[in-house]
Design a protein around this motif. Sequence first.
Motif, short mmCIF file in Angstrom:
data_model
loop_
_atom_site.label_atom_id
_atom_site.label_comp_id
_atom_site.label_asym_id
_atom_site.label_seq_id
_atom_site.Cartn_x
_atom_site.Cartn_y
_atom_site.Cartn_z
N THR A 131 50.90 37.99 37.09
CA THR A 131 50.11 39.21 37.26
C THR A 131 49.84 39.42 38.75
OG1 THR A 131 47.87 38.24 37.18
CG2 THR A 131 48.93 38.73 35.08
N LEU A 132 49.57 40.65 39.12
CA LEU A 132 49.28 41.00 40.51
C LEU A 132 47.90 41.64 40.56
CD1 LEU A 132 50.30 41.39 43.48
CD2 LEU A 132 51.09 43.65 42.73
N MET A 133 47.02 41.11 41.40
CA MET A 133 45.70 41.72 41.56
C MET A 133 45.86 43.04 42.30
SD MET A 133 42.20 40.16 43.18
CE MET A 133 43.00 39.70 44.70
N VAL A 134 45.41 44.13 41.67
CA VAL A 134 45.55 45.45 42.29
C VAL A 134 44.23 46.04 42.73
CG1 VAL A 134 47.75 46.03 41.19
CG2 VAL A 134 45.61 46.61 40.03
N ALA A 135 43.09 45.48 42.25
CA ALA A 135 41.78 45.99 42.67
C ALA A 135 40.72 44.91 42.48
CB ALA A 135 41.41 47.24 41.88
N ASP A 136 39.66 45.04 43.25
CA ASP A 136 38.52 44.14 43.19
C ASP A 136 37.31 44.96 42.75
OD1 ASP A 136 36.60 42.12 43.69
OD2 ASP A 136 36.41 42.74 45.78
N GLU A 137 36.59 44.46 41.75
CA GLU A 137 35.38 45.15 41.28
C GLU A 137 34.11 44.42 41.69
OE1 GLU A 137 35.85 45.86 37.08
OE2 GLU A 137 37.23 47.52 37.46
N GLY A 138 34.23 43.40 42.52
CA GLY A 138 33.08 42.65 42.98
C GLY A 138 32.65 41.57 42.00
N CYS A 139 31.82 40.66 42.47
CA CYS A 139 31.27 39.58 41.65
C CYS A 139 32.37 38.75 40.98
CB CYS A 139 30.30 40.12 40.62
SG CYS A 139 28.89 40.95 41.34
N GLY A 140 33.50 38.60 41.64
CA GLY A 140 34.59 37.80 41.10
C GLY A 140 35.42 38.49 40.03
N ILE A 141 35.19 39.78 39.81
CA ILE A 141 35.92 40.55 38.80
C ILE A 141 37.11 41.24 39.47
CG2 ILE A 141 35.79 42.38 37.08
CD1 ILE A 141 32.70 41.81 37.02
N HIS A 142 38.30 40.97 38.93
CA HIS A 142 39.52 41.54 39.50
C HIS A 142 40.29 42.30 38.45
CE1 HIS A 142 39.13 37.79 42.16
NE2 HIS A 142 38.61 38.81 42.79
N VAL A 143 41.00 43.32 38.89
CA VAL A 143 41.87 44.11 38.03
C VAL A 143 43.29 43.69 38.35
CG1 VAL A 143 42.62 46.44 37.43
CG2 VAL A 143 40.21 45.99 37.97
N ARG A 144 44.05 43.38 37.29
CA ARG A 144 45.38 42.81 37.48
C ARG A 144 46.43 43.60 36.71
NH1 ARG A 144 44.49 38.12 40.30
NH2 ARG A 144 46.69 37.65 40.16
N LEU A 145 47.61 43.70 37.30
CA LEU A 145 48.76 44.37 36.71
C LEU A 145 49.68 43.30 36.15
CD1 LEU A 145 50.56 46.94 36.36
CD2 LEU A 145 51.42 46.48 38.67
N ILE A 146 50.04 43.43 34.87
CA ILE A 146 50.93 42.47 34.24
C ILE A 146 52.37 42.80 34.67
CG2 ILE A 146 51.68 41.42 32.07
CD1 ILE A 146 48.61 41.21 32.71
N LEU A 147 53.08 41.80 35.17
CA LEU A 147 54.40 42.01 35.75
C LEU A 147 55.57 41.69 34.84
CD1 LEU A 147 53.75 40.56 39.32
CD2 LEU A 147 53.66 42.95 38.59
N ASP A 148 55.32 40.97 33.73
CA ASP A 148 56.44 40.59 32.89
C ASP A 148 56.03 40.50 31.43
OD1 ASP A 148 54.94 38.25 32.81
OD2 ASP A 148 56.67 36.95 32.97
N GLY A 149 57.03 40.37 30.56
CA GLY A 149 56.78 40.15 29.15
C GLY A 149 56.39 41.40 28.39
N PRO A 150 55.95 41.22 27.15
CA PRO A 150 55.63 42.36 26.29
C PRO A 150 54.46 43.20 26.79
CG PRO A 150 55.32 40.26 25.12
CD PRO A 150 55.86 39.95 26.47
N ARG A 151 53.64 42.65 27.64
CA ARG A 151 52.49 43.38 28.18
C ARG A 151 52.76 43.96 29.57
NH1 ARG A 151 48.14 43.86 24.81
NH2 ARG A 151 48.10 42.23 23.25
N ARG A 152 54.00 43.88 30.01
CA ARG A 152 54.40 44.38 31.34
C ARG A 152 53.89 45.80 31.55
NH1 ARG A 152 58.13 44.22 35.54
NH2 ARG A 152 59.09 46.23 36.03
N GLY A 153 53.29 46.00 32.72
CA GLY A 153 52.81 47.32 33.10
C GLY A 153 51.37 47.58 32.71
N GLU A 154 50.79 46.77 31.84
CA GLU A 154 49.39 46.97 31.44
C GLU A 154 48.45 46.54 32.56
OE1 GLU A 154 48.42 45.01 27.75
OE2 GLU A 154 49.99 46.09 26.65
N ILE A 155 47.27 47.12 32.55
CA ILE A 155 46.20 46.76 33.48
C ILE A 155 45.15 45.97 32.70
CG2 ILE A 155 44.33 47.66 34.93
CD1 ILE A 155 47.01 48.21 36.20
N TRP A 156 44.80 44.79 33.23
CA TRP A 156 43.81 43.92 32.61
C TRP A 156 42.69 43.63 33.60
CZ3 TRP A 156 44.99 39.87 28.48
CH2 TRP A 156 45.94 40.35 27.57
#
Length: 183
Positions: A131-156
Amino acid sequence: MEHWDCDEVRRRIRELGSRDPMRSHFGAEAHGYELRLALPEARIRAFEETHGVGLPGEYRSFLAEVGDGPAGPGYGLLPLAEPRADAGEDWAVDDEWERDRLPGRLAGAFPLTGPLPGRIGSSAPELTRGTLMVADEGCGIHVRLILDGPRRGEIWRLDPDWGGFVPVSAGFRDWYAGWLRRP
């Protein structure tokens, strides 16, 4: 490739900024409703080759057509390959951002098949492989882009202390457009 309406994205960012001149909306002080230049195809391709990944189309086209952040959700989009010049020593996500760029980390298989709610604490680094971190929401919370597999392209969203690691959007475009549409 899925193209963006760059003029519309920039117009909407200007509009958001004009409605928040004091930069009081969450994260606005950090990203300032500003966009860096789009990345040349050669730089995106070099990043992909270096890390052995192919970036999901919506995110890749955003980088190539719109810009390499920072205007966006949370404290803004994180740069793809170069640290933010304004980051300084206080940039909270610096270590996590750098960890993502370690050789082989991005090309690793994403280990989850579904959401992982609740406290995950120190196991977060193992769960973010592929996964690739694409944004920071503070307090250790990160938004990540899934790069492979069946969930590829989703934001978590990864909140290791309380929220777990859970999907928040089916793709980068919907996630980013949601931020653009906010009141």
